[in-house]
Design an enzyme around this catalytic site. Sequence first.
Site, PDB file in Angstrom:
ATOM      1  N   ALA A  64     102.500  96.460  96.218  1.00 50.79           N
ATOM      2  CA  ALA A  64     101.708  95.440  95.861  1.00 50.79           C
ATOM      3  C   ALA A  64     100.185  95.934  96.823  1.00 50.79           C
ATOM      4  CB  ALA A  64     101.927  93.940  96.539  1.00 50.79           C
ATOM      5  N   GLU A 113     111.979 102.226  85.460  1.00 51.06           N
ATOM      6  CA  GLU A 113     110.544 102.245  86.364  1.00 51.06           C
ATOM      7  C   GLU A 113     111.586 101.984  87.667  1.00 51.06           C
ATOM      8  OE1 GLU A 113     107.110  99.752  85.918  1.00 51.06           O
ATOM      9  OE2 GLU A 113     107.891  98.678  87.683  1.00 51.06           O
TER      10      GLU A 113
END
Length: 113
Positions: A45, A11
Site C-alpha cells: 500500500a 500474484e
Amino acid sequence: LAMTSPEISFEFFPPQSLEASFRLWDTVQTLAPLDPRFVSVTYGAGGTTRDLTRDAVKTLHSSSGLNVAAHLTCVNASKAETLEVAENFAAAGVNEIVALRGDPPKGTGGFTP
C-alpha cells in the site's frame, strides 16, 4: 481468439525477509507446473515495497523460467521516478507491466493529480 482452456496467473507479495524469499521461491516452483500465463509481484500500500518488488521481479525473471510481470504504481513517486522504475524493469528484461494507480497514502484522503 477462441479460448480453448482457461488461463491462470499468480500474484505474489514481495518477500520481506530471507525466510520469506525462500518460501516465495518454493511456492513459485510448486505452482510452475500449472503453466501460468504470467506471475506478478505486487506493491505494498502506498508503494511501500517498491524496492522489494523490483528485487523479487528481477530474481523471478532471471531464475524461474516463467513470464514475470511487474506491478508499477505512481503512488508517492514523481513522473521521473515512475519512468525510472519502468526503465529498470526493461533493462532487466522484464517487459510485462501491470500498471495500477495504487492506493492513496494513509491519511491523505485521496489523490491529487
